[in-house]
Design a protein around this motif. Structure first.
Motif, PDB file in Angstrom:
ATOM      1  N   ASP A   1       0.825  -1.213   0.000  1.00 40.02           N
ATOM      2  CA  ASP A   1       0.000   0.000   0.000  1.00 40.02           C
ATOM      3  C   ASP A   1       0.854   1.257   0.000  1.00 40.02           C
ATOM      4  N   ILE A   2       2.045   1.148   0.573  1.00 34.59           N
ATOM      5  CA  ILE A   2       2.995   2.262   0.647  1.00 34.59           C
ATOM      6  C   ILE A   2       4.373   1.703   0.308  1.00 34.59           C
ATOM      7  N   ILE A   3       5.137   2.460  -0.483  1.00 35.28           N
ATOM      8  CA  ILE A   3       6.483   2.051  -0.873  1.00 35.28           C
ATOM      9  C   ILE A   3       7.500   2.964  -0.205  1.00 35.28           C
ATOM     10  N   LYS A   4       8.499   2.341   0.449  1.00 31.58           N
ATOM     11  CA  LYS A   4       9.638   3.090   0.977  1.00 31.58           C
ATOM     12  C   LYS A   4      10.829   2.848   0.062  1.00 31.58           C
ATOM     13  N   GLN A   5      11.447   3.933  -0.382  1.00 29.12           N
ATOM     14  CA  GLN A   5      12.562   3.804  -1.312  1.00 29.12           C
ATOM     15  C   GLN A   5      13.612   4.869  -1.004  1.00 29.12           C
ATOM     16  N   LYS A   6      14.858   4.548  -1.289  1.00 27.43           N
ATOM     17  CA  LYS A   6      15.930   5.529  -1.146  1.00 27.43           C
ATOM     18  C   LYS A   6      15.784   6.601  -2.223  1.00 27.43           C
ATOM     19  N   MET A   7      16.224   7.806  -1.904  1.00 32.09           N
ATOM     20  CA  MET A   7      16.155   8.898  -2.862  1.00 32.09           C
ATOM     21  C   MET A   7      17.087   8.618  -4.038  1.00 32.09           C
ATOM     22  N   PRO A   8      16.601   8.714  -5.272  1.00 27.43           N
ATOM     23  CA  PRO A   8      17.475   8.462  -6.417  1.00 27.43           C
ATOM     24  C   PRO A   8      18.471   9.602  -6.605  1.00 27.43           C
ATOM     25  N   ASP A   9      19.695   9.263  -6.917  1.00 24.30           N
ATOM     26  CA  ASP A   9      20.715  10.299  -7.110  1.00 24.30           C
ATOM     27  C   ASP A   9      21.498  10.102  -8.400  1.00 24.30           C
ATOM     28  N   VAL A  10      21.042   9.148  -9.228  1.00 23.70           N
ATOM     29  CA  VAL A  10      21.711   8.858 -10.500  1.00 23.70           C
ATOM     30  C   VAL A  10      20.689   8.142 -11.375  1.00 23.70           C
ATOM     31  N   ASN A  11      20.988   7.963 -12.633  1.00 23.17           N
ATOM     32  CA  ASN A  11      20.104   7.214 -13.520  1.00 23.17           C
ATOM     33  C   ASN A  11      20.970   6.372 -14.457  1.00 23.17           C
ATOM     34  N   GLY A  12      20.334   5.598 -15.301  1.00 22.72           N
ATOM     35  CA  GLY A  12      21.074   4.801 -16.277  1.00 22.72           C
ATOM     36  C   GLY A  12      21.714   3.563 -15.715  1.00 22.72           C
ATOM     37  N   GLY A  13      21.128   2.993 -14.666  1.00 25.16           N
ATOM     38  CA  GLY A  13      21.689   1.774 -14.103  1.00 25.16           C
ATOM     39  C   GLY A  13      21.607   0.595 -15.050  1.00 25.16           C
ATOM     40  N   PHE A  14      20.458   0.449 -15.702  1.00 24.26           N
ATOM     41  CA  PHE A  14      20.290  -0.674 -16.621  1.00 24.26           C
ATOM     42  C   PHE A  14      21.301  -0.608 -17.768  1.00 24.26           C
ATOM     43  N   THR A  15      21.484   0.587 -18.321  1.00 22.80           N
ATOM     44  CA  THR A  15      22.353   0.726 -19.490  1.00 22.80           C
ATOM     45  C   THR A  15      23.832   0.661 -19.117  1.00 22.80           C
ATOM     46  N   THR A  16      24.180   1.182 -17.947  1.00 21.32           N
ATOM     47  CA  THR A  16      25.582   1.163 -17.528  1.00 21.32           C
ATOM     48  C   THR A  16      26.031  -0.231 -17.107  1.00 21.32           C
ATOM     49  N   ILE A  17      25.201  -0.897 -16.311  1.00 20.29           N
ATOM     50  CA  ILE A  17      25.544  -2.246 -15.863  1.00 20.29           C
ATOM     51  C   ILE A  17      25.314  -3.247 -16.997  1.00 20.29           C
ATOM     52  N   ASN A  18      24.465  -2.854 -17.936  1.00 21.59           N
ATOM     53  CA  ASN A  18      24.148  -3.677 -19.104  1.00 21.59           C
ATOM     54  C   ASN A  18      23.398  -4.952 -18.716  1.00 21.59           C
ATOM     55  N   PHE A  19      22.222  -4.738 -18.121  1.00 21.58           N
ATOM     56  CA  PHE A  19      21.365  -5.878 -17.792  1.00 21.58           C
ATOM     57  C   PHE A  19      19.910  -5.434 -17.848  1.00 21.58           C
ATOM     58  N   SER A  20      19.001  -6.380 -17.702  1.00 25.68           N
ATOM     59  CA  SER A  20      17.570  -6.140 -17.741  1.00 25.68           C
ATOM     60  C   SER A  20      17.166  -5.540 -19.087  1.00 25.68           C
ATOM     61  N   LYS A  21      16.085  -4.766 -19.132  1.00 27.88           N
ATOM     62  CA  LYS A  21      15.629  -4.135 -20.363  1.00 27.88           C
ATOM     63  C   LYS A  21      15.287  -2.677 -20.106  1.00 27.88           C
ATOM     64  N   SER A  22      15.508  -1.851 -21.103  1.00 22.97           N
ATOM     65  CA  SER A  22      15.196  -0.436 -20.971  1.00 22.97           C
ATOM     66  C   SER A  22      14.810   0.111 -22.333  1.00 22.97           C
ATOM     67  N   ASP A  23      14.314   1.337 -22.319  1.00 19.01           N
ATOM     68  CA  ASP A  23      13.940   2.050 -23.533  1.00 19.01           C
ATOM     69  C   ASP A  23      14.580   3.424 -23.467  1.00 19.01           C
ATOM     70  N   PRO A  24      15.151   3.932 -24.543  1.00 24.27           N
ATOM     71  CA  PRO A  24      15.777   5.256 -24.506  1.00 24.27           C
ATOM     72  C   PRO A  24      14.851   6.351 -23.985  1.00 24.27           C
ATOM     73  N   LEU A  25      13.531   6.187 -24.183  1.00 20.88           N
ATOM     74  CA  LEU A  25      12.579   7.195 -23.695  1.00 20.88           C
ATOM     75  C   LEU A  25      12.560   7.287 -22.168  1.00 20.88           C
ATOM     76  N   MET A  26      12.983   6.207 -21.493  1.00 16.65           N
ATOM     77  CA  MET A  26      13.067   6.247 -20.027  1.00 16.65           C
ATOM     78  C   MET A  26      14.002   7.348 -19.564  1.00 16.65           C
ATOM     79  N   TYR A  27      15.003   7.660 -20.367  1.00 18.28           N
ATOM     80  CA  TYR A  27      16.036   8.609 -19.967  1.00 18.28           C
ATOM     81  C   TYR A  27      15.890   9.966 -20.653  1.00 18.28           C
ATOM     82  N   SER A  28      15.216   9.991 -21.810  1.00 18.77           N
ATOM     83  CA  SER A  28      15.083  11.252 -22.544  1.00 18.77           C
ATOM     84  C   SER A  28      13.763  11.973 -22.276  1.00 18.77           C
ATOM     85  N   GLN A  29      12.687  11.196 -22.028  1.00 20.73           N
ATOM     86  CA  GLN A  29      11.380  11.809 -21.821  1.00 20.73           C
ATOM     87  C   GLN A  29      10.760  11.489 -20.468  1.00 20.73           C
ATOM     88  N   MET A  30      11.007  10.316 -19.932  1.00 19.89           N
ATOM     89  CA  MET A  30      10.405   9.928 -18.654  1.00 19.89           C
ATOM     90  C   MET A  30      11.148  10.495 -17.455  1.00 19.89           C
TER      91      MET A  30
END
Length: 352
Positions: A236-265
């Motif tokens: 019902d409630i999510i606790k999460q650490k504050m994000p301080d960077v992006n591009g984890g999927f692309t840098t580590i090179n795992f899982s799946k991503s879409d360029p729009l995640m980083y350019s528009q989202m």
């Protein structure tokens, strides 16, 4: 705390944070905190009337009552980080009654702590502040150290001691994450059957998520997906650490991503990074509360106010602060909690 004081604490970041207008996606898509948040969101869900009652207890207690925002005091570090290391600066918190007192006098929406702490004072305080029982933990007595969340009690026991909610951690990305997902999803199912709300600590943990000196365990894309799995198992409630960077999927090179995640989202602005986390919580239908982090001394207040502004303007539901409050003298801890709550009470701070 006056709005002018908030601006002063933000310093040279005041304009950057307070006047930012997010252009990632239409903010009208978000389900934002409001006085009728439980009615607006949860009445149409599969949650039973007792869950609705306990969610209302959380959203209508303390200084933020009736705003749609929540302020939770979490003290489970006595297990997660050892009691000695956590309470050395303030030994009064070896006594669990003082944990509950700090939450009450600090105007919190709920107190989140262990079975033992809440069980020891349940009859005195269960009717005075909502209890959130943390049902699993990582323990630090195994050598060499390993990081694995294990159950410390049953959901039924949490209900018996008067809990309004249960909380659990999943280390997404870890070797044991599959088992943890299964255990916690079953626990949350039982909690909802009994009428308790559910809160998930959606942390990511994997040494391979660190590259070139950057820790992508707090990347917006990775934590956002952790949030999305969390709401999938009906947190019902999510606790999460504050994000301080992006591009984890692309840098580590795992899982799946879409360029729009980083350019528009998302952009590199902290409010937009946090908003991506909110989006992954069903566009805010499950409230996002960001964690406060460890206490580092004099800069704690300014940093926590900054995080509260980011969370609120992103569309989040509050901060969940522990060490930064209880590793101070009792009265100072109350003032610290109140100062963060004041960000959510400030009408001048709106959705970006």
């Amino acid at each position: 705390m006056a709005f002018e004081k908030i601006q002063e604490l933000l310093g040279d970041k005041a304009d950057y944070l307070l006047n930012h207008q997010s252009k990632t996606f239409d903010k009208g898509l978000l389900h934002t905190p409001s006085p009728d948040f439980v009615d607006k969101i949860f009445v149409q869900t599969n949650r039973n009337p007792q869950v609705l009652r306990n969610l209302s207890a959380l959203y209508n207690h303390g200084r933020l009552a009736g705003t749609g925002y929540i302020s939770i005091l979490p003290i489970d570090q006595d297990i997660e980080h050892t009691a000695g290391a956590s309470f050395a600066k303030n030994p009064m918190y070896f006594d669990p009654e003082n944990i509950v007192r700090l939450a009450i006098e600090g105007g919190c929406s709920a107190v989140a702590t262990t079975f033992g702490n809440l069980g020891m004072v349940a009859r005195k305080y269960a009717h005075k502040i909502p209890f959130l029982v943390k049902i699993n933990h990582n323990e630090l007595l195994t050598y060499p150290t390993k990081y694995n969340q294990i159950m410390f009690g049953s959901v039924d026991d949490a209900w018996n001691l008067g809990a309004a909610a249960v909380g659990a951690t999943i280390y997404f990305g870890s070797e044991e994450s599959g088992r943890q997902i299964i255990e916690v999803s079953k626990a949350f199912e039982r909690a909802h059957e009994l009428g308790m709300a559910t809160v998930l600590w959606c942390y990511t943990r994997n040494n391979d998520f660190k590259k070139d000196g950057i820790n992508y365990e707090t990347a917006a894309d990775i934590t956002g997906q952790a949030n999305h799995i969390g709401v999938t198992i009906q947190a019902d409630i999510i606790k999460q650490k504050m994000p301080d960077v992006n591009g984890g999927f692309t840098t580590i090179n795992f899982s799946k991503s879409d360029p729009l995640m980083y350019s528009q989202m998302a952009s590199d602005h902290p409010i937009d990074l946090c908003r991506y986390q909110v989006a992954n919580c069903y566009m805010g239908r499950a409230g996002l509360i960001n964690s406060g982090g460890e206490s580092k001394g004099e800069g704690d207040l300014a940093n926590s106010v900054m995080n509260a502004v980011i969370n609120k303007r992103a569309g989040g539901s509050g901060l969940i602060l522990g060490r930064r409050a209880f590793q101070r003298p009792f009265e100072d801890g109350i003032k610290f909690l109140n100062s963060i709550q004041d960000v959510y009470l400030a009408k001048e701070i709106d959705l970006a």
